[in-house]
Design an enzyme around this catalytic site. Structure first.
Site, PDB file in Angstrom:
ATOM      1  N   GLU A 154      45.710  43.020  31.054  1.00 41.00           N
ATOM      2  CA  GLU A 154      46.409  42.487  32.223  1.00 41.00           C
ATOM      3  C   GLU A 154      47.588  43.386  32.601  1.00 41.00           C
ATOM      4  OE1 GLU A 154      46.824  38.950  34.899  1.00 41.00           O
ATOM      5  OE2 GLU A 154      45.237  40.054  33.870  1.00 41.00           O
ATOM      6  N   THR A 167      42.401  38.764  51.226  1.00 39.60           N
ATOM      7  CA  THR A 167      42.751  39.014  49.834  1.00 39.60           C
ATOM      8  C   THR A 167      41.849  38.279  48.856  1.00 39.60           C
ATOM      9  OG1 THR A 167      44.646  39.207  48.335  1.00 39.60           O
ATOM     10  CG2 THR A 167      44.428  37.142  49.567  1.00 39.60           C
TER      11      THR A 167
END
Length: 348
Positions: free
Chosen positions: A225, A333
């Site tokens: 991440e 998005t």
């Protein structure tokens, strides 16, 4: 665009947008009751990305319905946000309420809380059939600011990489890269496709190599991440992989724009890693620790893995460029296609 931002209690429905339109000075910071149709203040800060990621959808809604209330309301919030892009065209992650006005924090990056704001600057210009030039100008200023103020060159594990950094208090740029920032190569490459300078494409390719390095450097073949690039190696600061789409999105757009087969090769390597590490009997799971080949799974698959990640994998390997043609649509998005408004009628 409906839903609730649980962290700040902001209701993103049409009644909320009407409330946003109530007072230009305060339009970024209302919490609204859609039944009573009134608004009140209850929080002292707002993140830029949730507010800045409404323009495409609501203008498309006005375009489809002929009802101008949606684009008029979102115009006000959009115009307000542009006022805060005062530092090299960049905005901070959060805006804080200070008496009767908002002030910016000193947390500047392209990652969580601000990422899609920059994406939507370019795409709102494109959606308007390239007539809403204020978004083009703001986007070009932002790209210059990103290149000049956030990019850091680091040599790690024998490779020189360009890292999208994170600046605090206008002083120090860290070399900490969040996976969410890997949307940017897609945006830069798309901008070049729309006629932006070649150096935008070159920057896209540099950042793309860095984002792919996050994957290839891990024993699982999956990106963490978040990681910190150091001269003596890569330090993984958040070990999980949440099946995010940003890198695959960027590989897709770069392949569409350049035709370079390396982007398909990288995408295939990542797809195989997902199949090998994340696939279960019932779907795909996020991974707890990408640095461990025997990692446990989290038993959670976010909806964006189906809506975005797998969609971008499909588009990356689709030879027919008329499928989601970059000439006719913009992808929001969440990877939903919205039409470029060729018969533009002033929704900006």
């Amino acid at each position: 665009s409906s839903g609730i931002n649980a962290e700040y209690g902001q209701f993103w429905d049409m009644n909320t947008i009407r409330c946003f339109d109530h007072d230009e000075r305060d339009c970024l910071h209302y919490t609204c009751d859609p039944v009573a149709k009134n608004c009140s203040y209850s929080f002292c800060q707002v993140e830029v990305a949730p507010v800045g990621t409404l323009g495409l959808e609501l203008r498309a809604l006005s375009y489809a319905t002929g009802d101008d209330q949606y684009w008029k309301a979102v115009n006000r919030t959009g115009n307000q946000l542009l006022k805060y892009a005062t530092w090299h065209g960049l905005v901070s992650r959060r805006l804080y309420r200070d008496e009767s006005k908002f002030v910016s924090s000193s947390d500047v990056s392209t990652g969580p809380g601000v990422d899609s704001y920059y994406e939507y600057l370019l795409k709102q210009w494109a959606q308007s059939n390239f007539k809403a030039t204020r978004y083009k100008v703001a986007y070009m200023e932002a790209v210059n600011g990103i290149r000049d103020e956030l990019m850091v060159k680091v040599r790690t594990r024998g490779k020189e990489v360009n890292v999208l950094g994170h600046r605090l208090y206008n002083v120090t740029v860290t070399t900490e890269l969040h996976h969410l920032s890997c949307f940017l190569p897609a945006t830069l490459a798309l901008g070049h496709y729309y006629g932006m300078p070649y150096d935008h494409l070159s920057l896209a390719e540099d950042i793309m190599r860095t984002c792919y390095f996050l994957y290839e450097s891990q024993p699982t073949g999956l990106s963490p991440e978040q990681a910190i690039f150091r001269f003596d190696g890569l330090s993984v600061s958040q070990t999980e992989n949440n099946l995010r789409p940003e890198t695959i999105e960027s590989l897709f757009v770069l392949y569409r724009v350049t035709g370079n087969p390396i982007y398909r090769e990288w995408g295939w390597n990542i797809f195989q890693a997902f199949e090998r590490v994340s696939r279960t009997c019932f779907g795909y799971s996020a991974v707890q620790d990408v640095t461990d080949v025997h990692t446990a799974l989290t038993d959670k698959m976010e909806s964006f893995y189906l809506a975005e990640t797998l969609k971008y994998f499909y588009l990356l390997f689709e030879d027919d460029k008329s499928v989601y043609s970059l000439d006719n649509i913009v992808l929001n998005t969440e990877a939903h296609p919205l039409p470029i408004m060729r018969d533009y009628k002033g929704y900006y």
